[in-house]
Scaffold this active site. Sequence first.
Site, short mmCIF file in Angstrom:
data_model
loop_
_atom_site.label_atom_id
_atom_site.label_comp_id
_atom_site.label_asym_id
_atom_site.label_seq_id
_atom_site.Cartn_x
_atom_site.Cartn_y
_atom_site.Cartn_z
N LYS A 1 19.53 76.41 1.30
CA LYS A 1 19.88 75.67 2.51
C LYS A 1 20.64 74.39 2.16
O LYS A 1 21.63 74.03 2.78
CB LYS A 1 18.60 75.33 3.27
CG LYS A 1 18.78 74.67 4.61
CD LYS A 1 17.41 74.31 5.20
CE LYS A 1 17.52 73.58 6.52
NZ LYS A 1 16.25 72.95 6.91
N GLN A 2 20.13 73.67 1.19
CA GLN A 2 20.85 72.49 0.71
C GLN A 2 20.50 72.34 -0.76
O GLN A 2 19.49 72.85 -1.23
CB GLN A 2 20.47 71.24 1.49
CG GLN A 2 19.09 70.68 1.20
CD GLN A 2 18.78 69.44 2.03
OE1 GLN A 2 18.17 69.53 3.08
NE2 GLN A 2 19.19 68.29 1.56
N GLU B 1 14.78 74.00 1.78
CA GLU B 1 13.62 74.43 2.59
C GLU B 1 13.63 75.93 2.87
O GLU B 1 12.75 76.42 3.57
CB GLU B 1 13.58 73.63 3.90
CG GLU B 1 13.23 72.17 3.66
CD GLU B 1 13.38 71.30 4.92
OE1 GLU B 1 14.13 71.71 5.82
OE2 GLU B 1 12.75 70.24 4.98
N TRP C 1 13.13 61.42 4.46
CA TRP C 1 13.63 61.04 3.12
C TRP C 1 15.13 60.92 3.10
O TRP C 1 15.72 60.39 2.16
CB TRP C 1 13.12 62.00 2.05
CG TRP C 1 13.65 63.42 2.14
CD1 TRP C 1 13.24 64.38 3.00
CD2 TRP C 1 14.66 64.03 1.33
NE1 TRP C 1 13.93 65.55 2.80
CE2 TRP C 1 14.81 65.37 1.78
CE3 TRP C 1 15.45 63.58 0.28
CZ2 TRP C 1 15.73 66.26 1.21
CZ3 TRP C 1 16.37 64.48 -0.29
CH2 TRP C 1 16.49 65.79 0.18
N ASP C 2 15.79 61.40 4.17
CA ASP C 2 17.23 61.25 4.30
C ASP C 2 17.65 59.80 4.09
O ASP C 2 18.72 59.52 3.52
CB ASP C 2 17.66 61.61 5.73
CG ASP C 2 17.24 62.99 6.18
OD1 ASP C 2 16.33 63.57 5.55
OD2 ASP C 2 17.80 63.48 7.17
#
Lengths: 752, 752
Positions: free
Chosen positions: A592-593, A487, A358-359
């Site tokens: 994490k992000q 995640e 999905w990046d």
Amino acid sequence: MKRIFEVQPWNIVTHNFNPDDKRLQESMTSLGNGYMGMRGFFEEDYSGDTLNGIYLGGVWYPDKTRVGWWKNGYPEYFGKVVNAVNFIKMNVKINGEKIDLAKDQFSDFELNLDMKQSLLTRSFTITKGAAKIAVKFERFLSVAQQELSVQRLTLKNVGSSKAAITIDSAIDADVKNEDANYDERFWNVVATDQQTETGSVLAQTTPNPFGTPQFTSAMEMRHVTTLKPVAVSDSNAKQVVNEFAGELAPGDETTFEKRVIVVTSRDYDSNDALKAAMNQLSDQVATQSYDDLFNAHAKIWADRWEKSDIQIGGDTEAQQGIRFNLFELFSTYYGEDARLNIGPKGFTGEKYGGATYWDTEAFAVPVYLGITDPSVTRNLLMYRYKQLDGAYHNAKQQGLKGALFPMVTFDGIECHNEWEITFEEIHRNGDIAFAIYNYTRYTGDTSYVLNEGSKVLTEISRFWADRVHFSERNQSYMIHGVTGPDEYENNVDNNWYTNILAQWTLKYTLEILDQVSPEQAKELGVNDAEKKQWQDIVDRMYLPYDKDLNIFVQHDGFLDKDLKPVSAIPEDQLPINQHWSWDKILRSPYIKQGDVLQGIWDFIDDFTPEQKKSNFDFYEQYTVHESSLSPAIYSVLAADLHYEDKAVELYERTARLDLDNYNNDTVDGLHVTAMTGGWLAVVQGFAGMRVRDGKLHYAPFLPKKWDHYSFRQVFRDRLIEVDVDQDGAHFKLIDGEPITIDVAGKAVELSK
Amino acid sequence: MKRIFEVQPWNIVTHNFNPDDKRLQESMTSLGNGYMGMRGFFEEDYSGDTLNGIYLGGVWYPDKTRVGWWKNGYPEYFGKVVNAVNFIKMNVKINGEKIDLAKDQFSDFELNLDMKQSLLTRSFTITKGAAKIAVKFERFLSVAQQELSVQRLTLKNVGSSKAAITIDSAIDADVKNEDANYDERFWNVVATDQQTETGSVLAQTTPNPFGTPQFTSAMEMRHVTTLKPVAVSDSNAKQVVNEFAGELAPGDETTFEKRVIVVTSRDYDSNDALKAAMNQLSDQVATQSYDDLFNAHAKIWADRWEKSDIQIGGDTEAQQGIRFNLFELFSTYYGEDARLNIGPKGFTGEKYGGATYWDTEAFAVPVYLGITDPSVTRNLLMYRYKQLDGAYHNAKQQGLKGALFPMVTFDGIECHNEWEITFEEIHRNGDIAFAIYNYTRYTGDTSYVLNEGSKVLTEISRFWADRVHFSERNQSYMIHGVTGPDEYENNVDNNWYTNILAQWTLKYTLEILDQVSPEQAKELGVNDAEKKQWQDIVDRMYLPYDKDLNIFVQHDGFLDKDLKPVSAIPEDQLPINQHWSWDKILRSPYIKQGDVLQGIWDFIDDFTPEQKKSNFDFYEQYTVHESSLSPAIYSVLAADLHYEDKAVELYERTARLDLDNYNNDTVDGLHVTAMTGGWLAVVQGFAGMRVRDGKLHYAPFLPKKWDHYSFRQVFRDRLIEVDVDQDGAHFKLIDGEPITIDVAGKAVELSK
């Protein structure tokens, strides 16, 4: 953090060779031309630790799934990028002894990646007994002729005695993937052709039980040299070698050129056609000089930089970072082939497998929209449309309707096999829908969304409508059991980001359904009951919100955690993913992000400054940025909130993520999709670029450390230059019709 | 559900041989003597599908962990029960042709497991060319001499022509584990000894890089027969064969006995000692007749049944079920060796690995307390005490204090590698604490809890105190990121069962700390601050509760689910674990095994009838019982609530779980720890047995279908018989001092 290359504006260069950093050096000096690419491994054999890797876009192997415990629904195979037949191999013997930098004595080492021209050079002076030879390897993968690899070796006798030279130039199919699940080899040699001065290898990927295509690659090498061919060679069933020999008197210099044509069954439908194409292309390039071949290649790179270079004054680290970002992005993908996509490691390593995450939609699409022709981005959207069948399969695997685009794939069918990701990180389906909106908003081109795009949106919406459930107790629709972009949380309920994307997708799809042609509407077959159900989900979707903190809650229960900021983690426990047990990471508040913040970035104009501030302030303190994709988004939001120092700090982290090996994992390959981060931070962040109602907006500031920065941006048939210095922001129309833009709330007319 | 054996009170018998059910037949006819055990596979080679398996208690191999994606904290290896050297192998040739039931023609097949005497018999009449031979194999694993395996083969010529007979009796080390992670073999042959009529094999498990012990097994075979030994044999580096031959005239019968002594390095510290013991034991049994050996064995089984048999009148299915339960439990474990435990498959298969799960404490301990000497259960508790070092290691792996007992282990160190289980199914630590309480309550013996037990409790409490966190927002202690007994929910927050067990453990430990000797208290080193912290956690532990439904909530968010009962699942989608994608299972409300109800069972006297009813009624409708451990607990609770039909229905499911292959997975081996279910359902359920304040209570009812049932129960030096028929419940003291029991609220005096 570890920096092993010098800081230069256009080059990735080092004069040190440390065998312990060999893999890191290789990752950082990767080359690619969109069609194929390779790590910066040595042409000659190296007996120390190395990860030789050449990859051909779209050539993959379905490696049988390996897990500890099988869970229902796991995919049968993981699609791996196949480490290609090694066509750059070239061994040099001096007085009969092979060069091997793991063992030999050498000096004057230089490894130099020229990003401006996409040329990798390596030189050193080697002492072999009485002989002393200056060696220089050059190589490039032509962007003018994508099937072409060009190498040049220059040898100069800098010693005082005559030296016998032998060069073994090879195409070697004895390669393997380090990450093969069952230590299998993925290539079978089908045919070799061995001539005195040329040779070719036709190899096919091994048969697989999953019904996915086998790929064939055909490679032919030609040489230009004054050295004499030698009939005897090391050829065997797996490799073809051409040997050349000669003598160098003291002071003498000789060059040896190798040109390889690489064609694959992706473009030709029989082995005969493959061979014919290979021969024809080899003939074509045979007559051209090295300089002609190189200049054609370098010119295209010059054009790319002309359109997209970002210049930063007063901060060479920042300058090198952004160029490295763009260089590796372009090396991976420049949109020529709609069958390809942007793998997380591009052509720089094998890890992760798959061509598409999905990046692409979330991070790469906004960048490609700004620096390339819209057709490049449109190709990325078409890629998903063409993989709808795989997406139906994936949804069905989970017992659901509609289309679920995969976490990782080559052909649309899900490859990944961690249940918490594969089955649960389904926000990806919303990100793919959002990219359609993003493309349409930026380009003004509705041809995709009203045709193929409406099909993609409809099938994604059908998935969401089946995936939500109605909670009787709450009288609202919920999505349980998901993993958000963060995640470090798995199997959570009501991830705000996933829920809002699902809601938005349904709403947007309903809007688009009102605009499509009657024929297309019929084709889509969304009846009134279905529309009504979708509208009901839109109206009653549960979106976790905390009134006291005025924040959107990442997911149910997040606020019950032991909420200590990242600053409370002892230094020696960072990064936590290399120090903490997985369960400890999961129950911690560490992010994490961006997750909520990813959503705020997506819909940045839909929130009040207060909302953005309270969410940023809250979540930023818990974010460890252990995903390469994280810092750029926070940088943009920090800039939006006028947290300029924070924005700059995060820019540095994103732009030099691999250059400074921030996450201590660049040995495996570069974080190619994260190469979008520098551009996003500068253009969306520092320059405040937004598109609102078809109009470009800017709100620039200049980072304190910088003298100036400038970039060029493609927008609706215009090329605009933005230059920000201590006097303010300057806008120039480089190409195209006059246009009105908005700068910090004021309309500015631009014309040539 | 699939029933392939006849319904008989004392036998598992069939007259059909269906190759498709071969593995199922093998599982169901497993034998064991606590020291070793084996599946009911054939003595002779069988060329069809089969799972040959012999297992030696405590002999295991650390198989290197295999996962798709590594997570921090995963164990390095999975301890596997090693498929032992095959010592029962015996091939028969008739006129030079080997018997192979996969290919041969045969009739009069019978396979018969005599549970009363633990004897497996298989007979058939085979036609080989002109020859017709009646063949009968018998075997037992002696409980009188645990190292002894005895086999007898009877051959009778029922044809009309003479037949040449050859028997190859072997010890064969060419065996492997089907579930080996990397297809490795786990045995190396160290030495073989080949004599004309005897032979032995000394084999050692292969070296491992994890520092766990290598095991050596030594096996010697002796034979009693009138057939003549033949010098030539099929021996090779991996097997030793003794060949015997003779002729059978029509009507003649001959018997062939094989006795094998199996010793292991668990009991002897050198190969010399091992060989000496093997020889000595072989000599001992050599002089005894088959009948003597068998009678000594059968007598002990008679004693076991005398103490623990449950008789059911009027329902042979139910009768066979409960006997099969007890038979397989006793075959696995009868407490002779404190180094052993009760593996989930006992000696009946390789799946799952490990010797110990929380099943032992939660399900087996209450049963062994009722039917064996307290020392048997005490040994199970000592097993954990001795593995404290491993439990410290496991807690440390997760960055936590104290002791975390493993999900699966041989030596105390965690083996399992699914993060949602390994790291999160930590309620096990509470179950292990609870078993100490259970033992103490039942036996009245405080010697364990005040000594070794107080150490185990303290270290478990230290784990809990570190594993909880304080939620500022809720001003209470919480436990995030766990998996409860219902493994169809992963990584949930505040699982009621886990939270209440953690709270209870801390409370109980504080009570015990007040009772231990000053020396022991010093040894434990729990200071006032620590006690205060534990008390604070006890006082402020969060226990999810729903007022409207008057139920304890399985975990945060459970009531937000799409709450449809099991009856809404289409039949063809059951069991859901064989039909649904894992994520769909997770977000569904379906419960694999009791979770809240497991807690209510544990603390059954602490809840009001209304609380028990509302929780049972609520959760029962969502429970799919896809864990073999589930139905028994529900049966007990149903009986407690006077839901008699439901209790009986669930009894049938638990008692005949493997006999009727309810979960469609008995091919892999039996659900040995679930063999406790029948006893629990009858004794705790139908008879309503409880221990309150040191006193036995009963509240019996008779299932409608049954004429009567009776069981014997060991309690504090007494043996009590309970007989329930249509006239009511009758109690008899078989052995021990007079005792007062409580029957449905009335005191009853029992004396001999």
